[in-house]
Design an enzyme around this catalytic site. Structure first.
Site, PDB file in Angstrom:
ATOM      1  N   GLU A   1      -0.389  -6.459   8.314  1.00 53.17           N
ATOM      2  CA  GLU A   1       0.166  -7.227   9.420  1.00 53.17           C
ATOM      3  C   GLU A   1       0.041  -6.509  10.765  1.00 53.17           C
ATOM      4  OE1 GLU A   1       4.176  -8.904   8.829  1.00 53.17           O
ATOM      5  OE2 GLU A   1       3.140 -10.807   9.069  1.00 53.17           O
TER       6      GLU A   1
ATOM      7  N   THR B   1       0.833  -1.202   0.000  1.00 51.48           N
ATOM      8  CA  THR B   1       0.000   0.000   0.000  1.00 51.48           C
ATOM      9  C   THR B   1       0.867   1.252   0.000  1.00 51.48           C
ATOM     10  OG1 THR B   1      -1.801  -1.100   1.144  1.00 51.48           O
ATOM     11  CG2 THR B   1      -1.723   1.286   1.319  1.00 51.48           C
TER      12      THR B   1
END
Lengths: 174, 764
Positions: free
Chosen positions: B705, B515
């Site tokens: 994550e 991203t």
């Protein structure tokens, strides 16, 4: 190894095939018919990614099923779920509600849910939980998958009501 | 800084662009690849954890009809997997290690041929318990690893001894985590086609085509241009698919020898050998807290079983070392991380990158320290949490930080104030907090992602990226970003990826860099294309280039939307201008920092559990997850990322363990290696915090994550709260929970000893 001639109808297409007695449906569907939408996973019935539907619409683990036992039968795989280029309400709900991530278990989940819808059109949350318990999915944590199946149950029920004026909801069609 | 009100695409739910393909069975995965003349491979594997390979007799295998190639060490004397593992090593060091391989017309023949390979072994004493390997006098397994420590990283910041001396409270705790398996839906598989012209094409699920390409080129003495990586749809990554593995080399070697394409896939328990997830690890923490409740110092001494070969596991130590600084304002830290050689299979790490697993311990340790001092854990975290503008002792800077907001919101929604210390017996509530870097500088000197975009005459676009999408919907996120810049719709953009012949460079989809890094590259490429269009539009409107607005598939001069023309008209006009310009944008992004990253995400999760005192079964009743993702580019997909990580964290916390005995996995199957089933997954409540990072694409940071680092510790703290004692080993299986309860000195109190609450604040 002696081959057996079987006749198998998959998604409406009938095939005559010579198969080994130990050939499983997942092998025949993927490797012989080239329908690779049905995924090969653990090949021991524990992960659910190879799920297809039999002619009564029941979920079938194609990795644990010998092809010769299905001679003369009609099966549906993920490639046969969308009809006339239109996605099935389950596929539509999975897509819109973000229930697809890596996509490897997705065909198995859709076929599992399709069997549920066909067998139990009013499936509630515990029924959905139980039906999906046979498919492993690390990506989604099952949450949006359950939402998508519940949403598809509601959509199919609403379509059914809309399509059946005598069901008591007559004014709705105008 | 981007204002939310100015965004027309970002922040709206966009179903993933490849959804229909994935839902109709048309998405192609590596096992779906069938090439003309393709052979099928089977590997001959060591049944022993450590042995000298005396002789490999392949004559019977070669004679079997249908066999087309057999390879052994003689075919690849120089070939190594990573830095340290020779392919087909002369001494095998783990059960399942490759000794030879065959390729045949079909899988059954290959399996039959593999069984005909006769290998003579001279067994050597093995060590499979990493703590036994560390004992003085233990046999040394590798010449380069004295004391069986293959790698050690130690670092001190500040003056830990002084900080401990000044601490009013301190404690020391030890935790363990156990071997795990990534358990992706898609098993390990590779198709290699090594053609006579010296060109190697490899289809395989991957998180980084670049790393695979480099490793295979180096291994086979090819240029990078001669190695073409094909990343099709990838059935999950979970940090386990970011490095090349022996099976990639084996498939390529067989293909080279046979002169035909070869498919090698994991069958049944092979999946647990080909996978390299976490090994057993030990985490010792010692921390000191001032009388004012401030965390002063943290000491971490970590030891990881890295198995038979060290390849890229060193990153475990660099990640865990850096992580110590990310959450709290500290005066001093001391870190030691060691990778220990054993005769288990080479480990790497599981979903959570070693950090979530470390947090299982660290989060419990600090929770206990807070309670020692009479502090409510939520108050402790709020008192010590880092904030916006903070620079850590190790040099990380937080240009945006919503950590405190995440803690406050998660605690409030979970009813923390009502529940902590007040729940009925055998019910508990716990909190876990976390942070995650968005980027991976350090793997190379650069952390570059690049992107191209081309615009067809009708305004539809093709976006080229080297970033793989393993399910996280990153390709759709990239289309959203490009669409926002160009005033287009994501559905008008085709994302083209997965072929290194075509795609621009991208380090890959790991270390949460997609991203942020690739997103910024896409902004650069789309902005380049927009500048080319804006030049033509500015002339037409008679305004400056900077005053051209692109929005909703229209283009107009700023302040005069009435003059709008369609975007596709502008593209058409640009092509049909005297210049005949075809619009192609290009761009790249690399963190300007010498190491580390520009942005960190933060989060907090509160879990509520119940424990059955008779069976020891833990049921997670509810998880509230608050995450600062900078900006949610695609909110429903962000929720899905959080869901999946809560699942994976819960799964690792309570279920997942590869039971090892003398180097042998005892439960290498999807049936026996347990993951939660649908009915074992609680509802997850999402709170998305948007701190709008100044360096992120439209303010966005990673969400791949950050959530999982919070989950295991939150559940562990809730379990400790429920039963009154911690369970210090993961997974917290029923037997471990019962053992902890049996060792408990006193029954769980209704209330922990809350001596005071700092600053008199209480969360409702």
């Amino acid at each position: 190894m002696k081959r057996h001639i079987i006749r198998l109808t998959v998604n409406g297409d009938t095939h005559e095939l010579a198969v080994a007695p130990n050939a499983t449906l997942v092998e025949v569907i993927r490797d012989r018919l080239g329908l690779t939408g049905t995924k090969r996973g653990c090949t021991s019935g524990a992960c659910g990614v190879c799920t297809i539907n039999d002619e009564e619409g029941r979920a079938l683990l194609s990795c644990l099923t010998l092809a010769v036992a299905w001679d003369g039968c009609s099966l549906t795989t993920i490639e046969g779920v969308a009809e006339g280029g239109r996605l099935h309400p389950l596929q539509q709900a999975f897509w819109e509600l973000g229930a697809v991530q890596c996509g490897y278990c997705t065909p198995g989940l859709v076929m599992t849910a399709r069997a549920l819808l066909l067998g139990n059109p009013q499936a509630d949350a515990p029924a959905i939980d139980e039906a999906l318990a046979g498919t492993l999915c690390r990506c989604t944590g099952h949450i949006k998958v359950k939402q998508a199946v519940a949403s598809a149950v509601a959509r199919v029920a609403a379509d059914h009501v809309a399509a059946t004026p005598e069901s008591g909801n007559d004014g709705a069609q105008g | 800084m981007v204002r939310k009100a100015d965004l027309t695409v970002v922040g709206r739910d966009q179903p993933r662009l490849d959804g229909a393909a994935r839902l109709t069975g048309r998405a192609e995965f590596t096992d779906d690849v069938r090439l003309p003349g393709m052979l099928h491979a089977k590997v001959v594997r060591s049944p022993l954890p450590r042995a000298r390979v005396v002789n490999v007799d392949t004559s019977a295998a070669r004679r079997l009809p249908g066999v087309r190639a057999v390879v052994t060490r003689e075919d690849a004397p120089q070939l190594a997997v990573g830095l340290h593992q020779p392919l087909f090593d002369t001494t095998v060091n783990y059960i399942g290690q490759e000794v030879a391989a065959v390729a045949a017309l079909d899988e059954a023949t290959a399996a039959e041929a593999a069984a005909l390979v006769r290998v003579e072994y001279e067994p050597l004493p093995a060590i499979t318990d990493f703590e036994a390997a560390l004992v003085e006098g233990a046999a040394q397994l590798h010449p380069k690893a004295p004391g069986n420590v293959a790698w050690e990283l130690a670092e001190v910041h500040g003056d830990p001894e002084r900080a401990f001396a000044e601490s009013a409270f301190q404690r020391e705790d030890v935790y363990y985590t156990n071997p795990s398996h990534n358990c992706y839906a898609e098993f390990h598989v590779a198709v290699a086609d090594y053609t006579a012209g010296g060109r190697l094409t490899v289809w395989t699920p991957s998180q980084s085509a670049l790393l695979f390409q480099k490793a295979l080129a180096a291994g086979f003495g090819l240029s990078e241009g001669q190695v073409r990586m094909m990343t099709l749809h990838t059935g999950g990554g979970f940090t386990g698919r970011s490095a090349v593995r022996p099976h990639h080399f084996v498939a390529a070697l067989l293909s080279r020898k046979a002169g035909r394409p070869v498919k090698l896939r994991a069958v049944a328990d092979e999946e647990f050998i080909m996978c390299r997830a976490g090994g057993r690890s030990r985490y010792r923490f010692r921390s000191g807290l001032g009388a004012d409740g401030r965390l002063k110092v943290v000491e971490a001494d970590l030891a990881f079983d890295s198995g038979a070969y060290v390849e890229s596991q060193m990153i475990l130590t660099t990640l865990t070392k850096s992580y110590l600084h990310l959450l709290y304002r500290l005066e001093a830290t001391r870190y030691r991380g060691r990778l220990v050689c054993t005769n288990n299979l080479p480990y790497y790490f599981h979903h959570g990158g070693g950090l979530a697993q470390m947090q299982f311990g660290w989060g419990q340790h600090l929770d206990a320290l807070a309670r020692d001092a009479g502090l409510d854990p939520v108050e402790f975290h709020l008192l010590n949490a880092v904030g916006k503008g903070h620079t850590t002792m190790s040099g990380a800077h937080f240009a945006s930080c919503g950590l405190a907001e995440c803690i406050t919101k998660a605690a409030r929604q979970a009813g923390w104030g009502r529940k902590y210390g007040r729940l009925p017996k055998y019910r508990g509530i716990g909190i876990g907090i976390g942070a995650m870097a968005s980027g991976a500088k350090g793997v190379f000197r650069h952390d570059t992602s690049a992107a191209f975009i081309k615009i067809a005459e009708d305004g539809t676009m093709s976006l080229f990226t080297g970033l793989p999408d393993m399910g996280q919907s990153s390709h759709t996120a990239m289309a959203i970003i490009a669409a926002e810049v160009l005033g287009a719709r994501p559905v008008d953009i085709t994302v083209i990826s997965g072929d290194t012949d075509v795609a621009p460079l991208d380090v890959g989809a790991f270390s949460q860099r997609g991203t942020f890094n690739t997103g910024n590259a896409v902004i650069a490429a789309a902005s380049d294309a927009r500048a080319q269009l804006a030049k033509v539009a500015a002339e037409r409107f008679g305004v400056k280039i900077a005053q051209v607005v692109f929005r909703d598939r229209q283009v107009w001069p700023k302040g005069a939307p009435g003059q709008a023309i369609a975007l596709k008209q502008l593209v058409h006009d640009t092509l049909h201008s005297r210049e005949g310009r075809y619009v192609m944008g290009r761009g790249f992004y690399n963190s300007p920092k010498a190491s580390g990253t520009m942005a960190y995400s933060f989060g907090a999760q509160v879990a509520e559990v119940s424990v059955d005192p008779e069976t020891g079964v833990v049921t997670v009743e509810r998880v509230v997850a608050a995450h600062d993702v900078g900006r949610a580019l695609n909110p429903r997909i962000v929720e899905g990322q959080i869901d999946g990580q809560v699942f994976s964290g819960l799964s690792q916390a309570l279920y997942e363990e590869v039971l090892m005995e003398d180097g042998q996995a005892l439960n290498p199957s999807r049936l026996d290696y347990r993951l939660p089933r649908s009915f074992e997954m609680p509802a997850v409540e999402h709170i998305i915090v948007e701190s709008n990072d100044p360096y992120g694409p439209f303010g966005a940071k990673e969400v791949g994550e950050g959530p999982i680092v919070c989950t295991m510790q939150a559940i562990a703290n809730a379990v400790a709260h429920a039963i009154g004692v911690p369970v210090t080993e993961m997974p917290m299986t029923p037997s471990r929970v019962l053992r902890a309860m049996a060792e408990r000195r006193e029954p769980p109190a209704g209330d922990p000893p809350l001596r005071h609450l700092l600053r008199g604040r209480r969360l409702r």
